[in-house]
Design an enzyme around this catalytic site. Structure first.
Site, mmCIF file in Angstrom:
data_model
loop_
_atom_site.group_PDB
_atom_site.id
_atom_site.type_symbol
_atom_site.label_atom_id
_atom_site.label_comp_id
_atom_site.label_asym_id
_atom_site.label_seq_id
_atom_site.Cartn_x
_atom_site.Cartn_y
_atom_site.Cartn_z
ATOM 1 N N ARG A 66 -56.605 -21.183 -27.143
ATOM 2 C CA ARG A 66 -56.717 -21.535 -28.562
ATOM 3 C C ARG A 66 -58.103 -22.068 -28.900
ATOM 4 O O ARG A 66 -58.638 -21.818 -30.000
ATOM 5 C CB ARG A 66 -55.657 -22.585 -28.897
ATOM 6 C CG ARG A 66 -55.560 -22.972 -30.367
ATOM 7 C CD ARG A 66 -54.277 -23.754 -30.605
ATOM 8 N NE ARG A 66 -54.108 -24.149 -31.993
ATOM 9 C CZ ARG A 66 -54.349 -25.380 -32.451
ATOM 10 N NH1 ARG A 66 -54.749 -26.338 -31.623
ATOM 11 N NH2 ARG A 66 -54.166 -25.662 -33.728
ATOM 12 N N HIS A 70 -60.496 -20.882 -32.014
ATOM 13 C CA HIS A 70 -60.959 -21.808 -33.044
ATOM 14 C C HIS A 70 -62.471 -21.944 -33.047
ATOM 15 O O HIS A 70 -63.059 -22.293 -34.080
ATOM 16 C CB HIS A 70 -60.303 -23.178 -32.861
ATOM 17 C CG HIS A 70 -58.902 -23.233 -33.385
ATOM 18 N ND1 HIS A 70 -58.342 -24.364 -33.945
ATOM 19 C CD2 HIS A 70 -57.933 -22.272 -33.451
ATOM 20 C CE1 HIS A 70 -57.095 -24.101 -34.320
ATOM 21 N NE2 HIS A 70 -56.829 -22.850 -34.014
ATOM 22 N N ASN A 98 -57.747 -28.673 -36.153
ATOM 23 C CA ASN A 98 -58.026 -29.221 -34.818
ATOM 24 C C ASN A 98 -57.562 -30.658 -34.595
ATOM 25 O O ASN A 98 -57.253 -31.049 -33.471
ATOM 26 C CB ASN A 98 -59.530 -29.145 -34.535
ATOM 27 C CG ASN A 98 -60.037 -27.719 -34.475
ATOM 28 O OD1 ASN A 98 -59.325 -26.818 -34.027
ATOM 29 N ND2 ASN A 98 -61.266 -27.502 -34.926
ATOM 30 N N PRO A 167 -57.196 -19.459 -39.797
ATOM 31 C CA PRO A 167 -55.904 -19.270 -40.477
ATOM 32 C C PRO A 167 -54.977 -20.461 -40.248
ATOM 33 O O PRO A 167 -54.893 -20.991 -39.140
ATOM 34 C CB PRO A 167 -55.346 -18.003 -39.815
ATOM 35 C CG PRO A 167 -56.561 -17.257 -39.360
ATOM 36 C CD PRO A 167 -57.530 -18.325 -38.917
ATOM 37 N N HIS A 197 -49.329 -16.475 -29.151
ATOM 38 C CA HIS A 197 -48.293 -17.483 -29.385
ATOM 39 C C HIS A 197 -47.067 -17.260 -28.509
ATOM 40 O O HIS A 197 -46.055 -17.943 -28.677
ATOM 41 C CB HIS A 197 -47.894 -17.491 -30.865
ATOM 42 C CG HIS A 197 -48.912 -18.150 -31.752
ATOM 43 N ND1 HIS A 197 -48.747 -18.288 -33.112
ATOM 44 C CD2 HIS A 197 -50.121 -18.691 -31.473
ATOM 45 C CE1 HIS A 197 -49.801 -18.905 -33.622
ATOM 46 N NE2 HIS A 197 -50.656 -19.153 -32.644
ATOM 47 N N THR A 198 -47.171 -16.334 -27.589
ATOM 48 C CA THR A 198 -46.108 -16.189 -26.591
ATOM 49 C C THR A 198 -46.136 -17.363 -25.610
ATOM 50 O O THR A 198 -45.187 -17.563 -24.852
ATOM 51 C CB THR A 198 -46.268 -14.859 -25.825
ATOM 52 O OG1 THR A 198 -45.175 -14.714 -24.918
ATOM 53 C CG2 THR A 198 -47.562 -14.816 -25.036
#
Length: 488
Positions: A66, A70, A98, A167, A197-198
């Site tokens: 992640r 970001h 964040n 997003p 996102h798994t």
């Protein structure tokens, strides 16, 4: 006419001056073997530290993945996310996406520390982020890919960029897609990268509105499976429990696989930004179905999209000018003379006894001030003059046979590249384009054979160079005289 030609030469000298520095580049000089000589154990060290961190806490794989995402969506993949607040810098860590969420910074510190012992000041933090994301994915059971390397680290951060470009969990489908497209990514990238996102967790505060007030009418999200919603409400109340964590993929929360997409088809996506992939676009839904049925396809697309995301505006540095972005390596010339608090750039080594044509700029500014006072900036004059000079010098007059009539012919600039191939480049900064980089040599050969291709790339690179950190709005001024700042 002599003055015009002098100005053309002046602009040409500016354009090809061998003054190189870190610059934004769409694809940069990134390649997987970047550290093979300067730090051959770099990738091994990153993988080792990441493996220890993930073994200690499985969630860390998602956290590191992640961070790369970001970082890249704000100012490009330049490690700006890792900067703490300091003089002149407001950290991106405090942004809405964040704050109380981004984590794993201590793992990156450990990687950097190990790399500094092995090869000081060699491996960038931006490349560490890219490698750690790949290694985290593999350790969680996901696909592997070759990571293009050679990024440099940013000297600035953008809190507003972090708040606006990343997003959000409750964004609409169109808003999310728009944010991806702004980064040069498409629908396939959006759906494939959402598959990350798994693995990982999300906080109650990120999806609470789906449970209680999705549409502003105090009703839950109708696209969320109601039995699943009831389970979520047990630990995510209307108020309080903001930081309570929930698996993004409750079927296999620490395994990188395609079960995430199967959950979307069962209306059990945790975040609104997940579920809209299956409810707001037929094209997106088609991809969700494909990935749910074909894990190999998901892995293939995910790996390709990660490479693509990792190439978002990297800062790169090179000892040679990359010809495709030739003019991105240029002089930031300031026309201003010495004045109170100002030391002119005309006296610098690259400009002293060399930069010329200032009187032409004075004439242009004078004419413009008569037509529309304090309207056209000196910076824009430079940009327009560079374009016009290039066009003018692209044509030459040739006598046409016995008739004596003159005709214009397009100048073939590709001769410069042919000279380089013949080892007749005048400057070292010219000749190294063929001797120090296979990628650069390939471009030289292409341009030597195809003048139209060179013209096309040259024009695009001039536009890119003209977009280097312009002052706009109230951050600058419109000078009355290009050699002096306006008196306050």
């Amino acid at each position: 006419m002599a003055r015009s030609m002098s100005f053309c030469i002046f602009i040409a000298l500016l354009a090809f001056a061998p003054i190189c520095f870190s610059f934004k580049n769409n694809n940069g000089n990134l390649y997987p073997q970047y550290y093979y000589k300067s730090c051959p154990k770099a990738q091994e060290i990153v993988k080792s530290v990441v493996a220890k961190a993930v073994a200690k806490e499985a969630r860390m794989a998602a956290s590191l993945l992640r961070l790369h995402f970001h970082d890249c969506f704000v100012k490009g993949c330049d490690a700006s996310l890792l900067l703490d607040s300091s003089r002149g810098i407001v950290t991106e860590k405090g942004s809405n996406p964040n704050k109380n969420s981004a984590r794993g910074f201590e793992v990156l510190d450990d990687i950097k520390s190990a790399l500094e012992k092995e090869c000081p000041q060699t491996v960038s933090c931006a490349d560490i982020l890219a490698l750690a994301a790949r290694d985290s994915t593999v350790l969680a059971g996901g696909p592997s890919w070759e990571v293009p390397l050679g990024r440099r680290d940013s000297r600035s951060a953008s809190l507003s960029g972090s708040n606006n470009n990343i997003p959000a969990p409750n964004n609409t489908f169109n808003s999310i897609l728009s944010k991806f497209q702004r980064q040069g990514l498409d629908l396939v990238d959006l759906v494939a990268l959402s598959g990350s996102h798994t693995i990982g967790n999300s906080r109650c505060t990120s999806f609470r509105q789906r449970l209680y007030n999705q549409s502003g009418k105090n009703k839950p999200d109708s696209t969320l499976d109601q039995s699943y919603a009831a389970q979520l409400r047990n630990r995510c109340p209307k108020s309080g429990g903001d930081q309570n964590l929930f698996f993004l993929d409750f079927v296999s929360p620490t395994k990188f696989d395609n079960s995430y997409f199967k959950l979307l088809l069962a209306s059990k996506g945790l975040l609104n930004s997940d579920q809209v992939l299956a409810t707001k676009s037929q094209a997106s839904l088609a991809l969700v179905k494909q990935y749910a049925e074909n894990n190999a396809l998901f892995f293939d697309h995910f790996a390709k999209s990660m490479v693509k995301m990792g190439n978002i505006s990297p800062l790169t540095v090179s000892s040679v000018i990359v010809l495709e972005d030739l003019i991105a390596c240029t002089i930031c010339l300031e026309i201003v003379n010495h004045g109170k608090g100002i030391v002119t750039e005309k006296g610098s080594n690259p400009n002293k006894n060399s930069a010329r044509g200032f009187e032409v700029l004075d004439d242009i500014k004078s004419a413009l001030e008569k037509e529309c006072p304090q309207t056209v900036s000196c910076a824009d004059i430079l940009a327009l003059a560079a374009r016009d000079s290039t066009v003018l010098i692209s044509w030459w007059t040739k006598l046409g046979g016995s008739t004596g009539k003159k005709r214009l012919q397009k100048r073939q600039f590709k001769r410069y590249f042919k000279l380089l191939l013949a080892s007749k480049g005048l400057l070292n900064s010219d000749q190294v384009l063929t001797t120090k980089s296979q990628a650069s040599l390939a471009l030289v050969k292409q341009y030597a054979e195809n003048n139209a291709l060179f013209f096309d790339h040259f024009a695009k690179s001039m536009v890119k160079m003209g977009n280097i950190s312009p002052l706009t709005g109230s951050s600058g001024e419109i000078r009355k005289n290009c050699r002096k700042i306006n008196s306050s």
